[in-house]
Write a protein that holds these residues in place. Structure first.
Motif, PDB file in Angstrom:
ATOM      1  N   ALA A  11      44.805  47.534  68.225  1.00  0.00           N
ATOM      2  CA  ALA A  11      44.577  48.873  69.104  1.00  0.00           C
ATOM      3  C   ALA A  11      44.859  48.637  70.689  1.00  0.00           C
ATOM      4  CB  ALA A  11      42.833  48.780  68.783  1.00  0.00           C
ATOM      5  N   HIS A  12      45.170  47.477  70.898  1.00  0.00           N
ATOM      6  CA  HIS A  12      45.623  47.575  72.408  1.00  0.00           C
ATOM      7  C   HIS A  12      46.988  47.345  72.448  1.00  0.00           C
ATOM      8  CE1 HIS A  12      41.229  46.487  72.385  1.00  0.00           C
ATOM      9  NE2 HIS A  12      41.428  46.738  73.755  1.00  0.00           N
ATOM     10  N   LEU A  13      47.750  47.602  71.334  1.00  0.00           N
ATOM     11  CA  LEU A  13      49.230  47.556  71.655  1.00  0.00           C
ATOM     12  C   LEU A  13      49.509  49.022  72.543  1.00  0.00           C
ATOM     13  CD1 LEU A  13      52.242  47.014  70.706  1.00  0.00           C
ATOM     14  CD2 LEU A  13      51.609  48.255  68.589  1.00  0.00           C
ATOM     15  N   ASP A  14      50.189  48.682  73.461  1.00  0.00           N
ATOM     16  CA  ASP A  14      50.698  50.073  74.048  1.00  0.00           C
ATOM     17  C   ASP A  14      52.104  50.666  73.515  1.00  0.00           C
ATOM     18  OD1 ASP A  14      48.637  50.068  75.804  1.00  0.00           O
ATOM     19  OD2 ASP A  14      49.696  48.912  77.223  1.00  0.00           O
ATOM     20  N   ALA A  15      52.029  51.631  72.533  1.00  0.00           N
ATOM     21  CA  ALA A  15      53.263  52.038  72.091  1.00  0.00           C
ATOM     22  C   ALA A  15      53.202  53.568  72.375  1.00  0.00           C
ATOM     23  CB  ALA A  15      53.156  51.758  70.736  1.00  0.00           C
ATOM     24  N   ASP A  16      54.244  54.148  72.371  1.00  0.00           N
ATOM     25  CA  ASP A  16      54.461  55.615  72.598  1.00  0.00           C
ATOM     26  C   ASP A  16      54.056  56.338  71.274  1.00  0.00           C
ATOM     27  OD1 ASP A  16      55.582  55.372  75.103  1.00  0.00           O
ATOM     28  OD2 ASP A  16      57.450  54.829  74.324  1.00  0.00           O
ATOM     29  N   ILE A  17      54.499  55.756  70.351  1.00  0.00           N
ATOM     30  CA  ILE A  17      54.210  56.385  68.842  1.00  0.00           C
ATOM     31  C   ILE A  17      53.455  55.290  67.930  1.00  0.00           C
ATOM     32  CG2 ILE A  17      55.299  57.286  66.754  1.00  0.00           C
ATOM     33  CD1 ILE A  17      57.950  57.692  68.685  1.00  0.00           C
ATOM     34  N   MET A  18      52.380  55.724  67.682  1.00  0.00           N
ATOM     35  CA  MET A  18      51.606  54.744  66.703  1.00  0.00           C
ATOM     36  C   MET A  18      51.596  55.488  65.403  1.00  0.00           C
ATOM     37  SD  MET A  18      50.069  52.247  68.309  1.00  0.00           S
ATOM     38  CE  MET A  18      48.302  51.742  67.551  1.00  0.00           C
ATOM     39  N   VAL A  19      52.127  54.346  64.597  1.00  0.00           N
ATOM     40  CA  VAL A  19      52.106  54.630  63.064  1.00  0.00           C
ATOM     41  C   VAL A  19      50.679  53.833  62.285  1.00  0.00           C
ATOM     42  CG1 VAL A  19      53.627  54.695  61.099  1.00  0.00           C
ATOM     43  CG2 VAL A  19      54.453  55.345  63.219  1.00  0.00           C
ATOM     44  N   VAL A  20      50.108  54.686  61.807  1.00  0.00           N
ATOM     45  CA  VAL A  20      48.875  53.633  61.296  1.00  0.00           C
ATOM     46  C   VAL A  20      48.553  53.997  59.757  1.00  0.00           C
ATOM     47  CG1 VAL A  20      46.320  53.245  61.499  1.00  0.00           C
ATOM     48  CG2 VAL A  20      47.896  53.917  63.548  1.00  0.00           C
ATOM     49  N   ASP A  21      48.619  53.135  58.756  1.00  0.00           N
ATOM     50  CA  ASP A  21      48.428  53.292  57.526  1.00  0.00           C
ATOM     51  C   ASP A  21      47.059  52.805  57.041  1.00  0.00           C
ATOM     52  OD1 ASP A  21      48.931  53.737  54.875  1.00  0.00           O
ATOM     53  OD2 ASP A  21      50.722  52.425  54.754  1.00  0.00           O
ATOM     54  N   GLU A  22      46.303  53.539  56.636  1.00  0.00           N
ATOM     55  CA  GLU A  22      45.163  53.027  55.863  1.00  0.00           C
ATOM     56  C   GLU A  22      44.422  51.930  56.495  1.00  0.00           C
ATOM     57  OE1 GLU A  22      43.304  54.469  53.882  1.00  0.00           O
ATOM     58  OE2 GLU A  22      44.774  55.664  52.653  1.00  0.00           O
ATOM     59  N   VAL A  23      44.509  51.570  57.506  1.00  0.00           N
ATOM     60  CA  VAL A  23      43.751  50.551  58.191  1.00  0.00           C
ATOM     61  C   VAL A  23      42.415  50.764  58.215  1.00  0.00           C
ATOM     62  CG1 VAL A  23      45.735  49.285  59.237  1.00  0.00           C
ATOM     63  CG2 VAL A  23      44.576  50.970  60.498  1.00  0.00           C
ATOM     64  N   LEU A  24      41.917  52.036  58.204  1.00  0.00           N
ATOM     65  CA  LEU A  24      40.496  51.900  58.548  1.00  0.00           C
ATOM     66  C   LEU A  24      39.801  51.916  57.265  1.00  0.00           C
ATOM     67  CD1 LEU A  24      40.896  55.223  60.897  1.00  0.00           C
ATOM     68  CD2 LEU A  24      40.630  52.614  61.452  1.00  0.00           C
ATOM     69  N   ALA A  25      40.600  51.615  56.120  1.00  0.00           N
ATOM     70  CA  ALA A  25      40.138  51.714  54.616  1.00  0.00           C
ATOM     71  C   ALA A  25      39.306  50.202  54.638  1.00  0.00           C
ATOM     72  CB  ALA A  25      41.134  51.684  53.616  1.00  0.00           C
ATOM     73  N   VAL A  26      39.227  49.614  55.425  1.00  0.00           N
ATOM     74  CA  VAL A  26      38.745  48.263  55.289  1.00  0.00           C
ATOM     75  C   VAL A  26      37.146  48.061  56.309  1.00  0.00           C
ATOM     76  CG1 VAL A  26      40.664  47.034  54.631  1.00  0.00           C
ATOM     77  CG2 VAL A  26      40.202  47.332  57.025  1.00  0.00           C
ATOM     78  N   GLY A  27      36.751  47.098  56.245  1.00  0.00           N
ATOM     79  CA  GLY A  27      35.575  47.005  57.051  1.00  0.00           C
ATOM     80  C   GLY A  27      34.285  47.816  56.896  1.00  0.00           C
ATOM     81  N   ASP A  28      33.339  47.448  57.504  1.00  0.00           N
ATOM     82  CA  ASP A  28      31.841  47.987  57.334  1.00  0.00           C
ATOM     83  C   ASP A  28      31.926  49.528  58.125  1.00  0.00           C
ATOM     84  OD1 ASP A  28      31.460  47.457  59.863  1.00  0.00           O
ATOM     85  OD2 ASP A  28      30.627  45.709  59.334  1.00  0.00           O
ATOM     86  N   ALA A  29      31.001  50.208  57.955  1.00  0.00           N
ATOM     87  CA  ALA A  29      30.904  51.540  58.470  1.00  0.00           C
ATOM     88  C   ALA A  29      30.999  51.424  59.877  1.00  0.00           C
ATOM     89  CB  ALA A  29      29.801  52.413  57.831  1.00  0.00           C
ATOM     90  N   GLU A  30      30.313  50.523  60.450  1.00  0.00           N
ATOM     91  CA  GLU A  30      30.087  50.616  61.810  1.00  0.00           C
ATOM     92  C   GLU A  30      31.329  50.223  62.567  1.00  0.00           C
ATOM     93  OE1 GLU A  30      27.707  47.653  64.240  1.00  0.00           O
ATOM     94  OE2 GLU A  30      28.796  48.360  65.860  1.00  0.00           O
ATOM     95  N   PHE A  31      32.066  49.371  61.961  1.00  0.00           N
ATOM     96  CA  PHE A  31      33.583  48.822  62.405  1.00  0.00           C
ATOM     97  C   PHE A  31      34.333  50.063  62.235  1.00  0.00           C
ATOM     98  CE2 PHE A  31      37.638  47.073  61.055  1.00  0.00           C
ATOM     99  CZ  PHE A  31      37.979  46.460  62.384  1.00  0.00           C
ATOM    100  N   GLN A  32      34.231  50.671  61.099  1.00  0.00           N
ATOM    101  CA  GLN A  32      35.295  51.949  61.113  1.00  0.00           C
ATOM    102  C   GLN A  32      35.078  53.223  62.174  1.00  0.00           C
ATOM    103  OE1 GLN A  32      35.351  53.464  57.200  1.00  0.00           O
ATOM    104  NE2 GLN A  32      35.989  51.425  56.162  1.00  0.00           N
ATOM    105  N   ARG A  33      33.727  53.193  62.356  1.00  0.00           N
ATOM    106  CA  ARG A  33      33.504  54.263  63.465  1.00  0.00           C
ATOM    107  C   ARG A  33      33.954  53.723  64.587  1.00  0.00           C
ATOM    108  NH1 ARG A  33      28.611  55.695  61.509  1.00  0.00           N
ATOM    109  NH2 ARG A  33      27.561  53.746  61.963  1.00  0.00           N
TER     110      ARG A  33
END
Lengths: 407, 287
Positions: free
Chosen positions: A170-192
């Motif tokens: 999350a702290h990677l400074d990129a111009d283009i962020m490509v994100v695949d399903e990484v939110l499918a993990v962890g508990d509800a609070e973490f996902q929020r």
């Protein structure tokens, strides 16, 4: 500010299935090809087009969601964009620094401490040592693992591990962020927390490409959505239009998701589907009516059979896990055709759910597909989309008038 | 791909930023040295990870770098000196065997980790983009620490027993480079093959055992004479071992057959690199 930063031009990607570990001849061919600049033409045994002639363009600062069922080609598209794999035809072009998050914690080593892993993972996803050092405190704070930062991550709880892994990314400074399903993990609070972080990244004007099964999250984050199906681009446009099209399409398409039994299982799942009371099969049901989950099984020899259906929220919370033997003591079942029917009363909130199937005996698991059907319950959430159940339980109130403020 | 160490200003892409393209490779693929250089930090991190992990929870830590060749030398001394009486030239057989084993340990363990490197890092290969060459190259580095430690111990031992090495000791860096180059070629070939055929992993043990006996570790290369020396030199490790012993133990300098070894090592390194780069684009699909 509308200059394109991603341009995908008729990209196709073919995978060869089955005989990947081909004959020794292939090696000789490979080796020979280098010396002779010639490659033997082999007829591909069994091919799968993960992407077929996909074109799209993304402008700077856009947040684009990519949706589609399993095997639609979403991840392959991201892999082509990030140059992890080469397209079979066509070309993809990107401009600016690319941050790819196809998995959290890539390269994490369990023997290393949290600190060591932060630097290692940072280097892997493309951050320099200086950059990691500068943002180190932020990362640790976001992950909330301060006391454990010098402990090997093998001693971490899985929650801590995930938090730390996501925090680096999350702290990677990129111009283009490509994100695949990484939110499918962890508990509800973490996902929020992750979603909030993604929204923050989006507001900072960076370009985001976001793949998720979580339609809700996609809708919240992206103004534009691309819908892929079996490698083809079906629709590309404003989020609401595409999501609507995607959800209603599941009505017409074949909804009996094929379910593979484990090797050696004594049964075949012939059908697994959701229908309403009128027999209309689909993946969109009305919230305020019961719906029916049907499992057709061909049992090949007698076993102690049990069937269980699970319903999860797209955030991963398990709402239902109903086993057939909860209400039927008789387990030993002779071979034959079975149809198991489960009527789910209108208790679930409107929204997206995944329906899974487990079949097994007392000792074995024959079938376990955690997310076989993506079910959408159409209806009113009454402004409370977060709740899983909508039971409309009865409230009782006792009232007795009291005169307040006087003695 | 811009160098990872250069972070452009947040949220704004310089209009002169280059387009990075991904399209099917037509014909031969060239090795992109500049890009590889841009990812040197990653290679370094992977190497240092392997070093750290290796001695985590090992009470003796780096001592293993000395214990291993020491124990090996003791066994070889027993077998080859007591029972067969192999001549080790000017140096004592103990230091002769220890030196040989230190070099051989680097060769065999590094070759092993280079061969396995892509498969053990498969999550990296399938989830992140970087020049794939960074992985096998980084696997060449950790063994150098053990080699350095073992050779330092050998040097100290030689000093204590008054067997000062001659001026040839200055060629040590040269032989170290030769050792690494001799590892690269077969390493890259095996690593590439291993991506598709895991048989390589199983065959490796056998291969390295045969290779041990084909190399002058336990015996001096002087047991081979005449024109056979040129055939023997087809194994580049033989010349490298001779070189190390020449530098440290005043053994005879490697002669003309060294040219054969150099040529073989260079050709293998070239072929390994070519094969690797040609196959690289399919790694993430078939690993």
């Amino acid at each position: 500010m509308t200059s394109p930063v991603i341009s995908v031009d008729s990209v196709s990607k073919r995978y060869l299935l089955g005989e990947q570990h081909s004959s020794v001849r292939d090696v000789v061919d490979d080796l020979g090809g280098i010396l002779r600049r010639r490659r033997g033409r082999r007829t591909p045994p069994n091919e799968l087009w993960a992407l077929r002639d996909v074109s799209l363009e993304v402008d700077e600062g856009e947040a684009v969601g990519i949706i589609g069922r399993n095997g639609a080609g979403k991840s392959t598209l991201l892999k082509v964009l990030t140059r992890i794999t080469e397209p079979t035809a066509g070309a993809s072009r990107t401009r600016g620094r690319m941050g790819a998050l196809l998995e959290v914690g890539t390269g994490f080593h369990t023997e290393l401490t949290g600190r060591e892993n932060v630097f290692l993972n940072g280097a892997i996803i493309g951050m320099s040592r200086r950059e990691v050092r500068r943002r180190f405190d932020e990362i640790v704070e976001f992950a909330a693992v301060e006391q454990f930062i010098d402990t090997p991550v093998k001693r971490y709880s899985s929650g801590m591990y995930l938090r730390l892994a996501f925090a680096v990314a999350a702290h990677l400074d990129a111009d283009i962020m490509v994100v695949d399903e990484v939110l499918a993990v962890g508990d509800a609070e973490f996902q929020r927390k992750c979603l909030a972080k993604m929204a923050e990244v989006e507001r900072s004007g960076r370009t985001i490409l976001f793949v998720s099964h979580n339609i809700e999250a996609v809708a919240r984050l992206c103004q534009r959505v691309v819908w892929l199906d079996r490698g083809h681009l079906v629709l590309d446009g404003p989020t609401n239009d595409v999501v609507d099209g995607y959800l209603s399409s599941s009505l017409e398409s074949d909804t009996g998701a094929p379910i593979e039994a484990e090797a050696g299982a004594p049964l075949i799942v012939e059908r697994f589907q959701v229908r309403d009371q009128d027999g209309r099969v689909g993946m969109v049901m009305r919230r305020n009516e019961p719906f029916i989950i049907e499992v057709d099984v061909l049992l090949q020899h007698e076993v102690d059979l049990d069937v269980s259906v699970v319903v999860d929220t797209v955030r991963g919370g398990r709402l239902l896990d109903e086993a057939w033997t909860d209400t039927n003591a008789q387990r030993k079942r002779p071979p034959g055709r079975y149809r198991f029917t489960l009527v789910v009363p209108p208790v679930l909130n409107a929204g997206d759910y995944s329906v899974g199937l487990w079949i097994g005996s007392s000792y074995d698991t024959y079938v376990w597909v955690e997310s076989a059907i993506l079910l959408h319950l159409e209806g009113e959430t009454h402004g409370r989309p977060e709740r899983g159940l909508q039971l409309e339980l009865r409230w009782d109130v006792d009232y007795e008038p009291v005169t307040v403020g006087q003695s | 791909m811009p160098a990872p160490s250069v972070a452009p200003a947040l949220g704004s892409i310089a209009s002169d930023e280059r387009w990075v393209e991904n399209r099917p490779t037509a014909g031969r693929r060239a090795l992109d040295v500049r890009e590889l250089w841009a990812f040197r930090e990653l290679a370094w991190f992977l190497a240092s990870r392997d070093v750290r992990v290796r001695y985590k929870q090992a009470a003796l830590g780096l001592c293993w770098a000395i214990l291993q060749p020491l124990a090996g030398a003791a066994v070889l001394t027993l077998v080859f000196q007591r029972f067969t009486n192999v001549s080790s030239g000017t140096a004592s057989y103990q230091s002769f065997a220890f030196c040989g084993l230190a070099v051989w340990t680097y060769y065999s363990t590094s070759l092993n980790s280079v061969t396995a490197s892509l498969v053990t890092n498969s999550s990296l290969v399938t989830k992140v983009y970087f020049p794939r060459l960074a992985v096998p190259l980084s696997a060449l580095l950790p063994g150098l620490i053990d080699l350095g430690v073992a050779l330092t111990v050998l040097l100290v031992g030689l000093l204590i027993f008054g067997q000062l090495p001659g001026i040839a000791v200055l060629t040590l860096p040269l032989w170290t480079v030769a050792l690494v180059v001799a590892t690269i070629g077969p390493g890259l070939l095996l690593a590439t093959l291993n991506v598709r055929y895991r048989d390589v992993h199983h065959a490796f043990g056998l291969l390295i055992q045969l290779w041990f006996f084909a190399s002058p570790v336990a015996y001096p290369s002087t047991v081979v004479d005449g024109g056979w020396r040129y055939v023997y030199a087809l194994n580049p490790v033989s010349t490298v071992l001779d070189g190390f012993r020449w530098a440290l133990l005043k053994a005879p300098a490697p002669g003309l057959p060294a040219a054969v070894s150099a040529a073989v090592a260079a050709v293998l390194a070239w072929a390994g690199l070519r094969y690797f780069v040609a196959a690289e684009r399919r790694f993430s699909d078939i690993i």
